[in-house]
Write a protein that holds these residues in place. Structure first.
Motif, PDB file in Angstrom:
ATOM      1  N   ASN A   1      53.008   7.083 106.188  1.00 20.39           N
ATOM      2  CA  ASN A   1      51.648   7.144 105.681  1.00 20.39           C
ATOM      3  C   ASN A   1      50.661   7.421 106.777  1.00 20.39           C
ATOM      4  O   ASN A   1      49.418   7.839 106.446  1.00 20.39           O
ATOM      5  CB  ASN A   1      51.323   5.648 105.113  1.00 20.39           C
ATOM      6  N   THR A   2      51.011   7.293 108.174  1.00 20.70           N
ATOM      7  CA  THR A   2      50.143   7.399 109.051  1.00 20.70           C
ATOM      8  C   THR A   2      50.382   8.800 109.454  1.00 20.70           C
ATOM      9  O   THR A   2      49.508   9.216 110.405  1.00 20.70           O
ATOM     10  CB  THR A   2      50.259   6.565 110.503  1.00 20.70           C
ATOM     11  N   GLY A   3      51.160   9.758 109.038  1.00 19.59           N
ATOM     12  CA  GLY A   3      51.188  11.315 109.287  1.00 19.59           C
ATOM     13  C   GLY A   3      52.252  11.334 110.622  1.00 19.59           C
ATOM     14  O   GLY A   3      52.147  12.536 111.052  1.00 19.59           O
ATOM     15  N   ARG A   4      53.028  10.300 110.881  1.00 18.46           N
ATOM     16  CA  ARG A   4      53.790  10.674 112.263  1.00 18.46           C
ATOM     17  C   ARG A   4      55.214  11.384 111.963  1.00 18.46           C
ATOM     18  O   ARG A   4      55.878  11.847 112.600  1.00 18.46           O
ATOM     19  CB  ARG A   4      53.929   9.265 113.069  1.00 18.46           C
ATOM     20  N   LEU A   5      55.506  11.000 110.407  1.00 21.02           N
ATOM     21  CA  LEU A   5      56.850  11.687 110.013  1.00 21.02           C
ATOM     22  C   LEU A   5      56.505  12.603 108.835  1.00 21.02           C
ATOM     23  O   LEU A   5      55.554  12.251 108.010  1.00 21.02           O
ATOM     24  CB  LEU A   5      57.634  10.532 109.457  1.00 21.02           C
ATOM     25  N   ASP A   6      56.879  13.644 108.850  1.00 20.32           N
ATOM     26  CA  ASP A   6      56.993  14.667 107.490  1.00 20.32           C
ATOM     27  C   ASP A   6      57.709  14.279 106.344  1.00 20.32           C
ATOM     28  O   ASP A   6      58.996  14.392 106.684  1.00 20.32           O
ATOM     29  CB  ASP A   6      57.128  15.729 108.002  1.00 20.32           C
TER      30      ASP A   6
ATOM     31  N   LYS B  81      60.311  17.101 104.662  1.00 25.35           N
ATOM     32  CA  LYS B  81      61.812  17.494 105.546  1.00 25.35           C
ATOM     33  C   LYS B  81      62.543  16.102 105.364  1.00 25.35           C
ATOM     34  O   LYS B  81      62.196  15.065 104.989  1.00 25.35           O
ATOM     35  CB  LYS B  81      61.435  17.888 106.791  1.00 25.35           C
ATOM     36  N   PRO B  82      64.059  16.542 105.463  1.00 30.51           N
ATOM     37  CA  PRO B  82      64.871  15.293 105.365  1.00 30.51           C
ATOM     38  C   PRO B  82      64.597  14.513 106.597  1.00 30.51           C
ATOM     39  O   PRO B  82      64.470  14.975 107.745  1.00 30.51           O
ATOM     40  CB  PRO B  82      66.280  15.936 105.350  1.00 30.51           C
ATOM     41  N   ILE B  83      64.753  12.993 106.408  1.00 32.73           N
ATOM     42  CA  ILE B  83      64.597  12.247 107.647  1.00 32.73           C
ATOM     43  C   ILE B  83      65.750  12.008 108.105  1.00 32.73           C
ATOM     44  O   ILE B  83      66.749  11.422 107.557  1.00 32.73           O
ATOM     45  CB  ILE B  83      63.737  11.008 107.251  1.00 32.73           C
ATOM     46  N   THR B  84      66.062  12.338 109.598  1.00 29.32           N
ATOM     47  CA  THR B  84      67.208  12.257 110.334  1.00 29.32           C
ATOM     48  C   THR B  84      66.879  11.318 111.408  1.00 29.32           C
ATOM     49  O   THR B  84      65.848  11.223 111.810  1.00 29.32           O
ATOM     50  CB  THR B  84      67.864  13.517 110.559  1.00 29.32           C
TER      51      THR B  84
END
Length: 158
Positions: free
Chosen positions: A137-142, A145-148
């Motif tokens: 939500n804060t934009g620190r993770l995309d 793309k797959p989250i690893t």
């Protein structure tokens, strides 16, 4: 009668200051000649001059060490000032270390050891879905793309 008293007093003074019975000031200033004038002393001149062969320390400036165990006549013989018995009279005595309780079993020995502490353990941190959603939500993770674990680590989140 009065002359006899005066001569006795003069003889007494002469005997007292003639050198056989040195007064306290004469004893203290042995390098100077002193002359008694009534009860007042006057220092005339040095009896001997200071040179390398008569240099001395002041009396009492160097204290001789206490030699113990050299017979009872010395006052420090036999027990050497340590008294009769007890812990402080024994050889090799030093203050007991921390945890010593006077012979009673120390507290650290009363309770048993439990478990162990792994020196090579890694400090793991929990990772909840709530945190991952917050980072998206804060934009620190995309989220596209797959989250690893590598993507979380590269984003400096853990």
């Amino acid at each position: 009668m009065a002359t006899l008293r005066i001569t006795r007093a003069v003889n007494l003074l002469h005997r007292q200051f003639s050198g056989f019975n040195l007064g306290p000031i004469q004893r203290m200033s042995h390098l100077h000649t002193t002359r008694a004038i009534g009860t007042v002393f006057r220092i005339d001149r040095p009896a001997q001059f200071v040179s390398l062969n008569n240099l001395r320390d002041n009396k009492g400036s160097r204290k001789t060490k206490k030699r113990v165990g050299r017979g009872h006549g010395s006052g420090h013989g036999k027990t050497c000032g340590r008294g009769q018995k007890g812990q402080k009279s024994r050889s090799g005595n030093s203050k007991p270390g921390p945890g010593f309780e006077g012979g009673q079993t120390p507290l650290m020995r009363v309770f048993p050891k439990r478990g162990f502490k792994n020196a090579h353990a890694r400090d793991l941190q929990p990772l909840n879905l709530d945190k991952i959603q917050h980072w998206i939500n804060t934009g620190r993770l995309d989220a596209s793309k797959p989250i690893t674990l590598k993507s979380i680590y590269d984003a400096n989140l853990v």
